[in-house]
Write an enzyme that holds these catalytic residues in place. Sequence first.
Site, PDB file in Angstrom:
ATOM      1  N   GLY A 131      11.967  46.654  90.743  1.00  0.00           N
ATOM      2  CA  GLY A 131      13.413  46.718  90.544  1.00  0.00           C
ATOM      3  C   GLY A 131      13.747  47.246  89.162  1.00  0.00           C
ATOM      4  CB  CYS A 132      16.720  49.010  87.860  1.00  0.00           C
ATOM      5  SG  CYS A 132      17.991  48.082  88.718  1.00  0.00           S
ATOM      6  CG  PHE A 133      18.481  44.054  85.542  1.00  0.00           C
ATOM      7  CD1 PHE A 133      18.739  44.411  84.232  1.00  0.00           C
ATOM      8  CD2 PHE A 133      19.573  43.746  86.352  1.00  0.00           C
ATOM      9  CE1 PHE A 133      20.035  44.476  83.736  1.00  0.00           C
ATOM     10  CE2 PHE A 133      20.871  43.811  85.870  1.00  0.00           C
ATOM     11  CZ  PHE A 133      21.101  44.170  84.551  1.00  0.00           C
ATOM     12  CB  ALA A 134      12.115  43.733  88.012  1.00  0.00           C
ATOM     13  CB  THR A 135      11.354  48.456  85.485  1.00  0.00           C
ATOM     14  OG1 THR A 135      11.010  48.641  86.851  1.00  0.00           O
ATOM     15  CG2 THR A 135      10.579  49.437  84.627  1.00  0.00           C
TER      16      THR A 135
END
EC number: 1.2.1.38
Length: 322
Positions: A131-135
Site C-alpha cells: 500500500g502507499c502509506f504502508a510503503t
Amino acid sequence: MKKIKTAIIGAAGYTGGELLRLLLHHPSCDLIYVHSNSQKGKKVYEVHPDLIGETELEFTDKVQTDGIEAVFLGLPHGQTKGFLEEHPFPTNTVIIDLSTDFRDESDGFVYGLPEVHKSKIQEAKKIANPGCFATAIQLALLPAIAQNWVNDTAHITGITGSTGAGKALSETTHFSYRTNNISVYKLFTHQHLKEIRQTFRQINHDFNKELLFVPYRGNFSRGIWITAYFPYDGDLKTAVQTYKDFYQKAPFTWVSDSDIDLKQAVNTNKCILHLKKEKGQLIIYAAIDNLLKGASGQAVQNFNLAFGLEENLGLNLKSLAF
Ligand SMILES: NC(=O)c1ccc[n+]([C@@H]2O[C@H](COP(=O)([O-])OP(=O)(O)OC[C@H]3O[C@@H](n4cnc5c(N)ncnc54)[C@H](OP(=O)(O)O)[C@@H]3O)[C@@H](O)[C@H]2O)c1
C-alpha cells in the site's frame, strides 16, 4: 530484446493510467491489452488524455489469459480475488496485484517491498504490491526496527494527496471539500497498519510496540508525506549511517542529509528520507509519490525483479521539484 507479453486489468483507473504511462515506454514490455469494463472500445488517450500521441491502443472488456507472461491488476480492494478465480492465468504468468487482497501473503503471494523482499520477489510468480502509506511508513521505520531501536510507542503522521482514493468521485475527494482543507480519517485504525506490522515482525520477530498512526487527507493531488518518531538514546550520526547502510543497495530509497520536501519525490519512484534528533526522539521524514513508489512505480520495479531485469528499468523519472 525479447519483450514480455503484458496485460493491465483496471487500466482506466489512476494506478492503471500510471502503469500505462510507464509500460508503454518500458523497453522489455509488450502491452498486449488493457482492460476496462466501463471504457471498452475507447482509445487509451480518450480516457487518459495525457497519453495522447503515445499509443493507439484501445480498452477491451475481454480477458485473455493464455500467452500473457505478466498481468498487473489495479482493481478496488476485495475485487482481485474474485477476478482471478473467474479468469485463472497460467501458473507461469507473473501476477502483480496492487490491491490489499493478498498482502497477507495468502494464496502463495509474496509481499513486494523490494527493500526487504528482493530475493523472494526475484523468484515469485505472484506479487502483492504494498500500500502507499504502508510503503512510506515501512521505509521510514525499517532500519530502526531492524536495530531494535523502537522500544516504545512510535508516533506517525501521514498526509496523502487525493489520487490516493482512486478515480471515482467521493464526498472527500470532491474539489469543494478538498481544496483549502485538511482532515483526519481512520485515526489509529488505518488498514495498512496490518501489512506494516507483518513486515516489521519478519525482520524483528519480537516487535510488539504500538504504532499510533494519524492519517490526513491533504489538499493536493499527488504524494505522501510521513513524519515518524520514537524515543532514541543514540546519536543522530549513527542513525543516519545505519539508515544509509540499510538502503545501500536500494536504487530508489535515499537518505538526504538536507531537509526534504514532498515535490522532490512526486513523479518519481523514489522514497526520500531525512532524519533528525530533537528532545530525545529520533524523527524520520519520508516523501513518496503515492501513485509511483506507493503503487504503479513499485509494481514495475517488482516486474523488473521478477523477470531478472535491471531494477530501475523504465523508472528513471524526473521529479516535479518546482
Ligand atoms: N490510488 C493510489 O494512490 C493507490 C496506491 C496504492 C494502491 N492502490 C490500490 O490500487 C488499486 C487501484 O486503485 P486506483 O486508485 O487505480 O483505483 P481506481 O482509480 O478507482 O481504478 C480502479 C479500476 O478498477 C476497475 N474495476 C472496478 N471493479 C472492477 C471489477 N470488478 N472487475 C474489473 N475491473 C474493475 C475500474 O475500471 P472499469 O470500471 O473501467 O472496469 C476502475 O477504473 C486499489 O486496490 C487501490 O487501493 C491505489
